[in-house]
Design a protein around this motif. Structure first.
Motif, PDB file in Angstrom:
ATOM      1  N   ASP A  19     -10.533   3.587  -0.606  1.00  0.00           N
ATOM      2  CA  ASP A  19     -11.040   4.331   0.664  1.00  0.00           C
ATOM      3  C   ASP A  19     -11.718   5.714  -0.448  1.00  0.00           C
ATOM      4  O   ASP A  19     -11.270   6.088  -1.149  1.00  0.00           O
ATOM      5  N   TYR A  20     -13.192   5.926   0.212  1.00  0.00           N
ATOM      6  CA  TYR A  20     -13.799   6.927  -0.287  1.00  0.00           C
ATOM      7  C   TYR A  20     -13.960   6.850  -1.594  1.00  0.00           C
ATOM      8  O   TYR A  20     -13.791   7.613  -2.775  1.00  0.00           O
ATOM      9  N   MET A  21     -14.697   5.575  -2.218  1.00  0.00           N
ATOM     10  CA  MET A  21     -14.918   5.312  -3.712  1.00  0.00           C
ATOM     11  C   MET A  21     -16.073   6.232  -4.142  1.00  0.00           C
ATOM     12  O   MET A  21     -16.177   6.526  -5.341  1.00  0.00           O
ATOM     13  N   THR A  22     -16.735   6.709  -3.067  1.00  0.00           N
ATOM     14  CA  THR A  22     -17.755   7.731  -3.628  1.00  0.00           C
ATOM     15  C   THR A  22     -17.253   9.037  -4.258  1.00  0.00           C
ATOM     16  O   THR A  22     -18.013   9.669  -4.975  1.00  0.00           O
ATOM     17  N   VAL A  23     -15.882   9.393  -3.853  1.00  0.00           N
ATOM     18  CA  VAL A  23     -15.430  10.529  -4.443  1.00  0.00           C
ATOM     19  C   VAL A  23     -15.259  10.366  -6.122  1.00  0.00           C
ATOM     20  O   VAL A  23     -15.428  11.137  -6.871  1.00  0.00           O
ATOM     21  N   ILE A  24     -14.774   8.872  -6.518  1.00  0.00           N
ATOM     22  CA  ILE A  24     -14.497   8.600  -7.907  1.00  0.00           C
ATOM     23  C   ILE A  24     -16.103   8.575  -8.618  1.00  0.00           C
ATOM     24  O   ILE A  24     -16.189   9.221  -9.648  1.00  0.00           O
ATOM     25  N   ILE A  25     -16.944   8.040  -7.820  1.00  0.00           N
ATOM     26  CA  ILE A  25     -18.295   8.021  -8.461  1.00  0.00           C
ATOM     27  C   ILE A  25     -18.986   9.276  -8.582  1.00  0.00           C
ATOM     28  O   ILE A  25     -19.689   9.419  -9.812  1.00  0.00           O
TER      29      ILE A  25
ATOM     30  N   THR B  49      -5.112   4.464  -1.641  1.00  0.00           N
ATOM     31  CA  THR B  49      -5.396   5.253  -0.756  1.00  0.00           C
ATOM     32  C   THR B  49      -6.303   6.388  -0.998  1.00  0.00           C
ATOM     33  O   THR B  49      -6.959   6.587  -2.222  1.00  0.00           O
ATOM     34  N   VAL B  50      -6.731   7.202   0.075  1.00  0.00           N
ATOM     35  CA  VAL B  50      -7.495   8.247   0.118  1.00  0.00           C
ATOM     36  C   VAL B  50      -6.869   9.351  -0.991  1.00  0.00           C
ATOM     37  O   VAL B  50      -7.573   9.991  -1.966  1.00  0.00           O
ATOM     38  N   GLU B  51      -5.887   9.698  -0.817  1.00  0.00           N
ATOM     39  CA  GLU B  51      -5.189  10.671  -1.781  1.00  0.00           C
ATOM     40  C   GLU B  51      -5.076  10.049  -3.277  1.00  0.00           C
ATOM     41  O   GLU B  51      -5.463  10.872  -4.163  1.00  0.00           O
ATOM     42  N   CYS B  52      -5.016   8.992  -3.441  1.00  0.00           N
ATOM     43  CA  CYS B  52      -5.209   8.452  -4.720  1.00  0.00           C
ATOM     44  C   CYS B  52      -6.502   8.373  -5.433  1.00  0.00           C
ATOM     45  O   CYS B  52      -6.621   8.833  -6.204  1.00  0.00           O
ATOM     46  N   THR B  53      -7.629   8.247  -4.447  1.00  0.00           N
ATOM     47  CA  THR B  53      -8.858   8.442  -4.927  1.00  0.00           C
ATOM     48  C   THR B  53      -9.204   9.712  -5.386  1.00  0.00           C
ATOM     49  O   THR B  53      -9.925   9.909  -6.417  1.00  0.00           O
TER      50      THR B  53
ATOM     51  N   ARG C   7       0.830  -1.056  -0.008  1.00  0.00           N
ATOM     52  CA  ARG C   7       0.049   0.065  -0.055  1.00  0.00           C
ATOM     53  C   ARG C   7       0.990   1.407  -0.024  1.00  0.00           C
ATOM     54  O   ARG C   7       1.745   1.630   0.676  1.00  0.00           O
ATOM     55  N   SER C   8       0.779   2.177  -0.956  1.00  0.00           N
ATOM     56  CA  SER C   8       1.285   3.435  -1.115  1.00  0.00           C
ATOM     57  C   SER C   8       0.625   4.593  -2.002  1.00  0.00           C
ATOM     58  O   SER C   8      -0.569   4.119  -2.544  1.00  0.00           O
TER      59      SER C   8
END
Length: 341
Positions: free
Chosen positions: A231-237, A203-207, A175-176
């Motif tokens: 993490d926080y997939m809703t941001v992508i959606i 990670t959150v930053e990546c999403t 993970r990174s």
């Protein structure tokens, strides 16, 4: 000759024959035990051969020596368009030679380097080649060991490269934020249309970076993300609600949460570009099923919905099977892989 243990000597004979070949355009000698010696003979032949267009030597332990010979040949060869070097025991020195070849080769369009010993140094070598290459369109690099240096190098290449349209890579690192650099590059890249990326965990930053990329990028049409979790997939959606180019989205995770399913359904209601949506693996209850049914009834562009779903009751399983019947347009196909606890 696929999976025919012909050995190094026969590989050398084939290489010698290629020197005088004027007609053969495709050669598949995968899993034939030609070794470094056979690959060197083939590489030598490619320096003068003007007919061969497709070469597949996957599953042969050609090693660095074999790869270096092929790399040297690619610097002068003007006919080969497809090269498969999957699982060939190639490590840094061999990858470096291939990277150098990409700097001058003007015909190779497809390169498969899956399942080799590619680390940051190898990634940097390929990236340097991509910065100036004007021919390669499809690049596969799965099972790579990518750290931040390698990710930054690939990112820099994608910001400059103007020909690559398909990139498929699978990093086995832990993970990174390394893949974040790749998505940052796609905010400015104007040619990459298909991206298949596998990471251990985003990670959150990546999403957030993926989300920003989807809002800005105007070329990407096909995105596949495979990860243990996001993490926080809703941001992508949420970004998909405004994206204007993506037509295919594959999300294959260990598990997609119910709140994420609802967010996906809300996106489907308003997105007018997406044609194929694949979601693996989702947990669906009666509430999520109702929202999903409503979403696909409203959407007028989605033509393929693939679900890998976990449901709690046979009734919920039957509800999924009826989704296709409830669809107001007849062109949709819904495939459900059901796991009933």
């Amino acid at each position: 000759m696929w999976i025919n243990r012909i050995g190094a000597e026969a590989g050398t004979i084939i290489g010698n024959a290629l020197r005088s070949n004027r007609k053969l355009e495709k050669l598949n000698i995968s899993h034939c035990d030609i070794g470094a010696e056979g690959a060197q003979a083939i590489g030598k032949a490619l320096e003068s051969n003007k007919a061969l267009k497709v070469l597949d030597i996957c599953g042969n332990a050609v090693g660095n020596e074999g790869a270096q010979a092929i790399g040297k040949a690619l610097e002068v060869n003007a006919s080969l368009t497809e090269l498969v070097l999957l699982s060939c025991n190639i490590e840094t020195e061999g990858i470096r030679s291939l990277g150098e070849a990409l700097k001058v080769n003007a015909t190779l369009e497809y390169l498969n380097l899956n399942n080799n010993g590619i680390n940051d140094e190898g990634i940097k070598a390929i990236s340097e080649g991509l910065k100036v290459n004007k021919a390669l369109k499809i690049l596969f690099m799965q099972e790579i060991l990518m750290g931040e240096e390698g990710a930054e190098a690939m990112s820099d290449a994608l910001k400059i490269n103007r020909t690559l349209t398909v990139l498929n890579f699978f990093s086995t690192s832990t993970r990174s934020n390394k893949t974040q650099f790749i998505y940052e590059a796609l905010q400015v890249n104007k040619t990459l249309a298909k991206l298949f990326i596998t990471d251990s965990n985003l990670t959150v930053e990546c999403t957030r970076t993926i989300s920003e990329m989807l809002k800005i990028n105007t070329k990407l049409t096909d995105l596949t993300i495979r990860a243990n979790g996001i993490d926080y997939m809703t941001v992508i959606i949420e970004a998909m609600k405004v994206n204007k180019t993506l037509t295919t989205l594959h999300l294959k995770l260990d598990e997609i949460r119910r709140e994420d399913v609802k967010a996906i359904c809300e996106m489907v209601k308003v997105n007018r570009k997406l044609k194929t949506l694949s979601i693996q693996f989702v947990v669906l209850g009666s509430e999520e099923l109702e929202v999903l049914k409503e979403a696909i009834d409203i959407n007028s562009t989605l033509t393929l919905l693939s679900l890998g779903a976990k449901v709690a009751t046979p009734e919920e399983a039957r509800t999924i099977s009826k989704l296709k019947e409830n669809r107001h347009t007849p062109v949709v196909s819904i495939f459900c892989s059901l796991i009933i606890p």
